[in-house]
Design an enzyme around this catalytic site. Structure first.
Site, PDB file in Angstrom:
ATOM      1  N   ASP A   3     -29.506  36.852  56.137  1.00  0.00           N
ATOM      2  CA  ASP A   3     -28.423  35.866  56.122  1.00  0.00           C
ATOM      3  C   ASP A   3     -27.079  36.549  56.403  1.00  0.00           C
ATOM      4  O   ASP A   3     -26.217  35.997  57.089  1.00  0.00           O
ATOM      5  CB  ASP A   3     -28.386  35.161  54.769  1.00  0.00           C
ATOM      6  CG  ASP A   3     -29.767  34.686  54.344  1.00  0.00           C
ATOM      7  OD1 ASP A   3     -30.365  33.894  55.081  1.00  0.00           O
ATOM      8  OD2 ASP A   3     -30.260  35.137  53.292  1.00  0.00           O
ATOM      9  N   HIS A  45     -31.611  33.131  48.606  1.00  0.00           N
ATOM     10  CA  HIS A  45     -32.024  33.108  50.014  1.00  0.00           C
ATOM     11  C   HIS A  45     -32.706  31.764  50.258  1.00  0.00           C
ATOM     12  O   HIS A  45     -33.927  31.641  50.277  1.00  0.00           O
ATOM     13  CB  HIS A  45     -32.983  34.271  50.315  1.00  0.00           C
ATOM     14  CG  HIS A  45     -33.550  34.208  51.707  1.00  0.00           C
ATOM     15  ND1 HIS A  45     -32.756  34.271  52.824  1.00  0.00           N
ATOM     16  CD2 HIS A  45     -34.818  34.059  52.151  1.00  0.00           C
ATOM     17  CE1 HIS A  45     -33.520  34.167  53.901  1.00  0.00           C
ATOM     18  NE2 HIS A  45     -34.777  34.039  53.518  1.00  0.00           N
TER      19      HIS A  45
END
Length: 325
Positions: free
Chosen positions: A160, A188
């Site tokens: 990410d 996440h």
């Protein structure tokens, strides 16, 4: 780790991410061009034949850094005395599956692997969890491996982080290497919060450089949050190559350290920093040195950020409570 070959283990090694990550590890992208590796590959009994094929390919690559390849389905055998373990293996979410069922299935896997790690791991074994739900799987793993220090566990939000860097770089018309110190807070998952308030482009604040709060507070965040789903929609398969690259980046930074003045994103077991419940596996900005991570302290958190950070925290509390119930 010092002296001889580094014992690196990859679980779920016959899977998609395994196929992408193993060439990177064996080529020295993770630990350096002069570090020899004793490689252990673990997968479930049903995947042992496929794993054997992966081993044959690795042998045929004749990587100069690889001193030995061990493989099998017994975690006590393969995880024994490992220096670094990358946990790719988990139960994948299938169509129609509730999150609770996914959590339960993975809880059982990581409970068993934690128990094995507790028996055969070392006080210095570093554990990176990639298999989703990564944060909660990491929490479960550490819970059932109390002999291993909690600071030795982390879950991957580097993918990410890397995605955020690319989005900012593309918007600013620069190379991604010009972007520093973005932050991924929390889980996440689609509740993660990509934060640019402390980041820079070519040394200048991202917010000043882009001068577009509407995009930064809107499309930028949702693009990063939903990038995995967008890749599945386009490719009909998950983002294995970029996940493998991010895992390699994560371990390399953890082992080799962060450059002066820079931080990266890692999900770690919270010490209570920034008002996050102690023990929750939460993604923070961290610096690394001497194979240890340290949460960056003293960052100003505005109201918008606090709201986003609390939202992802609540999801992680729900996941933890479901997994451990």
């Amino acid at each position: 780790m010092e002296g001889g070959a580094v014992k690196v283990v990859v679980t779920g090694a016959a899977g998609q991410i395994g196929y992408s990550i193993l060439p990177m590890i064996c080529s020295g992208h993770m630990l350096g061009a002069n570090t020899h590796i004793d490689l252990g590959l673990l997968d479930i009994p049903q995947c042992e034949e496929a794993l054997r094929g992966v081993v044959m390919e690795l042998q045929d690559c004749s990587y100069p850094l690889i001193t030995q390849i061990r493989h099998g389905s017994d975690p006590r055998e393969i995880l024994r005395d490992a220096d670094i373990i990358i946990f790719l293996g988990g139960f994948p979410r299938k169509a129609g599956m509730e999150r609770k069922e996914l959590l339960q299935r993975n809880c059982n896997i990581f409970k068993e692997q934690g128990a094995a790690l507790n028996e055969v791991g070392k006080q210095t074994t570093l554990c990176l969890v990639v298999a989703n739900p990564a944060n909660t799987n990491c929490l479960i793993l550490s819970h059932f491996a109390p002999n291993i220090p909690r600071k030795n566990f982390s879950a991957m939000t580097r993918l990410d982080h890397n995605r955020s860097m690319h989005q900012i770089a593309a918007r600013a018309g620069v190379h991604s290497s010009a972007v520093k110190n973005v932050i991924i807070w929390g889980n996440h998952s689609s509740t993660q919060y990509p934060d640019v308030n402390h980041g820079t482009v070519n040394g200048h604040p991202i917010k000043q450089t882009l001068n577009d709060d509407a995009w930064l507070h809107g499309e930028f965040i949702t693009t990063v949050q939903r990038r995995g789903a967008a890749i599945i929609e386009a490719r009909k398969l998950s983002s294995a190559m970029s996940a493998a690259k991010a895992a390699v980046d994560h371990v390399r930074t953890w082992v080799q350290g962060t450059p002066e003045g820079e931080h990266v994103s890692m999900a770690v077991l919270s010490d209570g920093s920034y008002g996050i419940d102690e023990g929750l596996c939460y993604s923070y900005p961290v610096t690394c040195a001497n194979k240890e991570w340290h949460v960056v302290q003293g960052l100003h958190i505005d109201e918008f950020s606090r709201e986003k950070m609390e939202l992802t925290k609540r999801e992680l509390i729900e996941e933890r409570d479901e997994a451990l119930s």
